[in-house]
Design a protein around this motif. Structure first.
Motif, PDB file in Angstrom:
ATOM      1  N   ASP A  80     -34.170 -51.532 -46.294  1.00 35.70           N
ATOM      2  CA  ASP A  80     -35.620 -52.381 -46.839  1.00 35.70           C
ATOM      3  C   ASP A  80     -35.775 -50.957 -45.366  1.00 35.70           C
ATOM      4  OD1 ASP A  80     -36.450 -53.579 -49.029  1.00 35.70           O
ATOM      5  OD2 ASP A  80     -36.215 -55.279 -47.636  1.00 35.70           O
ATOM      6  N   LEU A  81     -35.170 -51.230 -44.373  1.00 33.88           N
ATOM      7  CA  LEU A  81     -36.356 -50.591 -42.798  1.00 33.88           C
ATOM      8  C   LEU A  81     -35.554 -49.023 -42.780  1.00 33.88           C
ATOM      9  CD1 LEU A  81     -36.820 -50.188 -40.377  1.00 33.88           C
ATOM     10  CD2 LEU A  81     -34.815 -50.899 -39.336  1.00 33.88           C
ATOM     11  N   ARG A  83     -35.827 -47.291 -45.847  1.00 29.58           N
ATOM     12  CA  ARG A  83     -36.932 -47.302 -46.996  1.00 29.58           C
ATOM     13  C   ARG A  83     -38.219 -46.612 -46.196  1.00 29.58           C
ATOM     14  NH1 ARG A  83     -40.428 -49.564 -50.180  1.00 29.58           N
ATOM     15  NH2 ARG A  83     -40.701 -47.938 -52.215  1.00 29.58           N
ATOM     16  N   GLU A  84     -38.550 -48.113 -45.841  1.00 30.88           N
ATOM     17  CA  GLU A  84     -39.948 -47.784 -44.609  1.00 30.88           C
ATOM     18  C   GLU A  84     -39.689 -46.578 -44.240  1.00 30.88           C
ATOM     19  OE1 GLU A  84     -42.140 -49.913 -41.223  1.00 30.88           O
ATOM     20  OE2 GLU A  84     -41.205 -50.898 -42.471  1.00 30.88           O
ATOM     21  N   ASN A  85     -38.885 -45.710 -43.407  1.00 30.49           N
ATOM     22  CA  ASN A  85     -38.683 -45.104 -42.268  1.00 30.49           C
ATOM     23  C   ASN A  85     -38.697 -43.547 -42.839  1.00 30.49           C
ATOM     24  OD1 ASN A  85     -38.472 -47.141 -40.532  1.00 30.49           O
ATOM     25  ND2 ASN A  85     -36.273 -46.253 -39.135  1.00 30.49           N
ATOM     26  N   MET A  87     -39.448 -43.045 -46.012  1.00 34.75           N
ATOM     27  CA  MET A  87     -41.081 -42.941 -46.791  1.00 34.75           C
ATOM     28  C   MET A  87     -42.354 -42.366 -45.333  1.00 34.75           C
ATOM     29  SD  MET A  87     -41.163 -46.118 -49.903  1.00 34.75           S
ATOM     30  CE  MET A  87     -42.902 -45.236 -49.972  1.00 34.75           C
ATOM     31  N   ALA A  88     -42.278 -43.067 -45.008  1.00 34.48           N
ATOM     32  CA  ALA A  88     -43.210 -42.306 -42.915  1.00 34.48           C
ATOM     33  C   ALA A  88     -43.054 -41.442 -43.406  1.00 34.48           C
ATOM     34  CB  ALA A  88     -42.655 -43.820 -42.285  1.00 34.48           C
TER      35      ALA A  88
END
Length: 266
Positions: A80-81, A83-85, A87-88
């Motif tokens: 999840d982390l 993916r978050e980075n 996408m950012a």
């Protein structure tokens, strides 16, 4: 001990693609001006991605379910982390999910269309959130854990990789609901925790290995289109072997063992 050392891919705008792998995926990159290549990799035992520059007028790569090549897998402790980075940084990533008893994962494509799977070290139900490392692009260390190919004839593939190249078969994951079976091989002295290679107990262990495994998807009756020899696409996988002369003798004795594998002596 042998090693899967290079995953060589022909691409347009290799410098730009290497920059994406550095900025978004957090890999280290180097340039070989004379060879017209860029290399991207994570520190450690994993495979290195080598991007060969090709003319822009050639064939553009398009991911294809019928191709004998599928993806690379990047293993991390916190999907999840990661993916978050990603996408950012401006790249779209699918929503992660626990895929049966295989793994917690999601997918994305690099700017040239090559598929990347993010695969978590642990199943979703066993996840314990680690402390993030803000100095790293993904917030954590990562490994290119898999190069995934497809095969119509798994016995022929195992004869080549396990029997001739002497890779160790570490896991067999039958997915009957989706009509395919996954086989994982590596150059390693390690043994999985459960001697039963079909055991789910081996899977989280496998996703935590510091080296790259060869993953082969076998789906009975599925087409398996060879890789293009020109334009964008996978050129070859380089495997370093210890007993080069003996392995070449075995390969020459088995003319049916056709592959896109280039071998070099340690």
């Amino acid at each position: 001990m042998g090693k899967i050392s290079e995953h060589v891919i022909r691409v347009v705008n290799s410098a730009s693609l290497a920059g994406w792998y550095k900025t978004v995926m957090g890999m280290q990159v180097t340039e070989d001006v004379s060879a017209k290549t860029w290399t991207a990799f994570y520190p450690g035992e994993g495979v290195k991605l080598v991007f060969q520059e090709v003319a822009s007028k050639g064939t553009t790569y398009k991911s294809n379910r019928d191709s004998c090549y599928w993806k690379i897998g990047v293993t991390v402790s916190d999907v999840d982390l990661a993916r978050e980075n990603i996408m950012a940084a401006g790249t779209q990533v699918s929503v992660p999910n626990q895929f049966l008893d295989v793994g917690y994962l999601c997918h994305l494509a690099d700017p040239n269309g090559f598929t990347i799977e993010l695969l978590q070290h642990t199943f979703k139900q066993n996840f314990v959130k680690p402390l993030p490392d803000p100095s790293l692009a993904l917030g954590q260390t990562a490994v290119i854990g898999q190069i995934t190919t497809r095969s119509q004839d798994i016995e022929a593939s195992l004869a080549l990789y396990r029997d001739t190249l002497e890779m160790k078969l570490l896991s067999i994951q039958d997915i009957p609901d989706y009509g395919f079976c996954l086989y994982f091989l590596a150059f390693t002295a390690e043994n999985p925790p459960d001697k039963d290679l079909a055991s789910t107990k081996n899977r989280e262990w496998l996703w935590q290995r510091p080296y790259t495994t060869l993953e082969i998807q076998c789906r009975p009756g599925q087409s398996c289109v060879p890789m293009d020899k020109e334009g964008e696409g996978v050129d070859h996988i380089t495997m370093e072997v210890e007993d080069y002369a003996n392995i070449m003798t075995k390969l020459k004795a088995d003319q049916s063992a056709a592959s896109k594998t280039r071998m070099v002596s340690n």
